[in-house]
Design an enzyme around this catalytic site. Structure first.
Site, PDB file in Angstrom:
ATOM      1  N   ASP A 105     -50.044 -31.236 -25.186  1.00 17.99           N
ATOM      2  CA  ASP A 105     -49.700 -30.402 -24.036  1.00 17.99           C
ATOM      3  C   ASP A 105     -48.576 -29.440 -24.438  1.00 17.99           C
ATOM      4  OD1 ASP A 105     -50.049 -30.136 -21.042  1.00 17.99           O
ATOM      5  OD2 ASP A 105     -47.893 -30.549 -21.106  1.00 17.99           O
TER       6      ASP A 105
ATOM      7  N   GLU B   2     -52.321 -26.872 -26.668  1.00 15.32           N
ATOM      8  CA  GLU B   2     -52.107 -25.615 -25.968  1.00 15.32           C
ATOM      9  C   GLU B   2     -51.115 -24.789 -26.789  1.00 15.32           C
ATOM     10  OE1 GLU B   2     -52.495 -26.428 -21.253  1.00 15.32           O
ATOM     11  OE2 GLU B   2     -50.722 -27.289 -22.161  1.00 15.32           O
TER      12      GLU B   2
END
Ligand code: CA
Length: 668
Positions: free
Chosen positions: A352, A381
């Site tokens: 993340d 990400e």
């Protein structure tokens, strides 16, 4: 604590690369780099049936206490031990005897005050709500056959098909027919089905053909009260509390520290037995709490980045950001993922807000995991949700992915170009007939690698070929963040029929699944699930998040399309090339096309494909278009919203009509 912080903005791709303020001001964090670090893997607890050894890293503590408890809550400490200062900033205590079944916490004295008790940062077993760490015999947590358990072998990440799911979404609806709803054990149940007899659960995954499930956070997170599970709280889990123990609400008994561990392993083993790998969603970039986090209560300040005024910097949008550029934090991340890979046989990791971490740490993560299991892959990400003191050139941004070996990033390029902008609900994309996206879709098709026929200056989100290999790119059109594809299509195609929207979804996913790179899909889109238009459902009730498995019957044709699409990709390596050079050589775009029409050829048995030539044509227009295809004996694979990996029929080529909003795929 900020659990909501966030998720509205983590889908964001920040086009701007920020310049760090740290360049112009004294860095308040410099002092932390002088702290001694400890690289041993025996931190906090090392227990056998004969003794329990404790070692807490806390270089600036004035004193440290260890408390032993008989239960996970509502009991007084039976022992309080003053720990002794030891090497490399650690404090130790050694207790003879068998402590299995007991619980413990630490407390440190800081600036003359005793801080709140903490289970530490390395608690591998915890009781209810994770407030006390547990001493257990890990050998008792292994399911039968665990020593021989292993996930699917993966040569290249481009060979996998990723299915992103949440434990509760997937099984909690009564239509799942699953007994252990919302639990780890849900994925161990075979033979489950919806009221009309279509398979659900793990059988559904096998039928669909995905290779890996990516499960939303399964470490112990903060938001759901494990002492009050009948209240049916829901959360995505992006609010980390204990990084190295499973979440209690997914266990059948959160107060039994072994149960959550054993049940998570049983889930992983069941998936492995079905030939499916497990990707863990990890959120090392921030913690749920600031001063009250386990990081802050063991080594105040050290694990976080700060602004020049000493306040927490906030690249996560959640109130803090961790400092992977500091040795003990970098080691924490590396050792934590190694632990999950080793103890739980995890097959992949999704990071993340990965760009909060530095590229050096991410390279260590990938390299160390490959030593444990060469099939493990890592992606994340490649953006942050706010500015960071970490200089942009050190961030694990998608723009820096070429500096990272064995790391892939999500392509927001293909995502937004195919369906329209992620946060502007009404915006359309290529698959819904909006002009101006063709070149960006082509960037997606070549996995953001350099290609002689792709003009990156016309890219919507990226202006250069940032990937050096297709193995660095994850292609998708939706995920847990933002509107589901179903809802996005409903909002951007007002007045359309459901059949039209399903057609657009098929085209969108056909682009994703035929593109170079690695395909990723959000659970339930194969049955056209929606979330009632809620774009940030991180704590929405089951009525929003649960997949209604009756949709598998209602939308049976949609499911069959996805199943065939996945079959096509898995059977044909031409869609899974492994180098930029291969793509530049074997993938040739047709130069002359109408707006919103893209066509290309995969030629000369690309990547060893049995097919000599594959013609792929996408028509994003709501009207039919004519295209020219070389004359010959073609097998029609996809046409007019239908697909069959073994062929729908034959074609002689020449001038062909491509139906509105559809893909035409031919092979010979
Ligand atoms: Ca929890």
């Amino acid at each position: 604590m900020n659990t909501n912080c966030v998720k509205a903005i983590t889908a964001m791709c920040l086009g701007t690369i920020f310049s760090p303020w740290a360049l112009t001001a004294a860095n308040p964090d410099d002092r932390y780099n002088a702290w001694p670090t400890y690289s041993g893997t025996d931190l906090e607890l090392d227990a056998t049936a004969q003794r329990a050894n404790f070692r807490l890293w806390s270089p600036e503590a004035e004193a440290v206490r260890l408390m032993i408890y008989p239960t996970d809550r509502n009991s007084k400490a039976t022992e309080t031990i003053d720990m002794k200062a030891a090497d490399n900033g650690t404090w130790t205590a050694s207790l003879p005897g068998n402590y299995f079944g007991k619980f413990y916490t630490f407390s440190i004295k800081h600036d003359g005050k005793w801080l709140d008790e903490t289970p530490g940062v390395w608690a591998k077993a915890v009781g209810t709500n994770g407030h006390r760490a547990a001493i257990i015999d890990f050998d008792t947590t292994d399911p039968a056959g665990w020593d021989k358990d292993q996930g699917p072998a993966v040569d290249n990440i481009t060979d996998v098909v990723i299915y992103e799911m949440h434990h509760r979404d997937f099984s909690v609806d009564p239509s799942s027919g699953i007994v252990n709803k919302g639990k780890f054990l849900a994925l161990t149940e075979e033979g489950t089905h919806n009221p009309t007899g279509e398979s659900t659960g793990i059988d559904h995954l096998k039928e669909l053909g995905v290779t890996h499930v990516h499960i939303l956070p399964s470490y112990d997170y903060n938001s759901v009260d494990e002492a009050n599970l009948p209240s049916n709280q829901y959360n995505w889990g992006y609010d980390p509390y204990n990084y190295n123990a499973p979440e209690g609400s997914y266990s059948t008994n959160p107060s039994d520290p072994s149960a959550r561990i054993r049940e998570m392993k049983e889930m992983i083993k069941a998936l492995h037995d079905a030939g499916i790998g497990v990707v863990m969603d990890v959120v090392y970039n921030h913690t749920a709490d600031n001063d009250g986090s386990n990081f802050s209560l063991t080594a105040p300040g050290y694990y976080y980045r700060h602004r020049p005024d000493g306040s927490y910097s906030d690249a996560s949008g959640c109130g803090n950001e961790t400092a992977s550029d500091r040795k003990q934090m970098s080691d924490f991340i590396v050792n934590s993922v190694k632990y999950w890979a080793d103890e739980y046989h995890i097959d992949g990791f999704r990071f993340d807000l990965m760009a909060i971490h530095d590229t050096e740490t991410m390279n260590r993560v990938a390299a160390e995991l490959k030593k444990i299991n060469p099939s493990i892959f890592v992606y994340g990400e490649g953006w942050t949700a706010g500015d960071s003191p970490l200089p942009a050139e050190r961030r694990a941004l998608k723009e820096n992915v070429a500096k990272m070996d064995g790391i892939a990033v999500f392509s927001d390029d293909i995502r937004d170009a195919v369906k329209g902008h992620y946060s502007n609900a009404a915006d359309r994309g290529f698959a819904t007939g909006k002009p101006g996206n063709d070149e960006t879709v082509k960037i997606g098709i070549v996995a953001s690698t350099a290609h002689p026929q792709v003009d990156y200056s016309k890219g919507n989100n990226s202006k250069f070929a940032y990937a050096s290999s297709p193995t660095q790119i994850i292609n998708y059109v939706s995920c847990h963040d933002d509107l589901t594809l179903t809802d996005k299509l409903a909002k951007s195609m007002p007045g359309s029929s459901e059949a039209d929207r399903q057609r657009a979804a098929r085209l969108a996913q056909t682009i994703v699944f035929t593109s170079q790179g690695t395909p990723f899909m959000f659970a339930g889109e194969e049955v056209f699930r929606d979330k009632k238009g809620v774009h940030n459902s991180y704590k929405s009730p089951d009525s929003i998040n649960a997949i209604d498995w009756n949709l598998k019957h209602k939308n049976a044709e949609q499911f069959e399309y996805y199943r065939q699409l996945i079959k096509l990709r898995k059977e044909h390596p031409a869609f899974r090339m492994t180098s930029a050079e291969q793509i530049a050589k074997h993938l040739v775009f047709d130069e002359k096309n109408d707006e919103n029409v893209i066509s290309y050829t995969l030629r000369d048995h690309a990547n060893g494909d049995a097919w000599r030539e594959i013609k792929v044509i996408f028509n994003g227009n709501p009207k039919a278009v004519d295209v020219k295809v070389p004359k010959g004996n073609w097998t029609v694979i996809a046409e007019d919203g239908r697909i069959n990996a073994d062929g729908l029929g034959t074609s002689r080529g020449g001038k062909l009509s491509v139906a509105p909003t559809s893909a035409l795929i031919l092979a010979r």
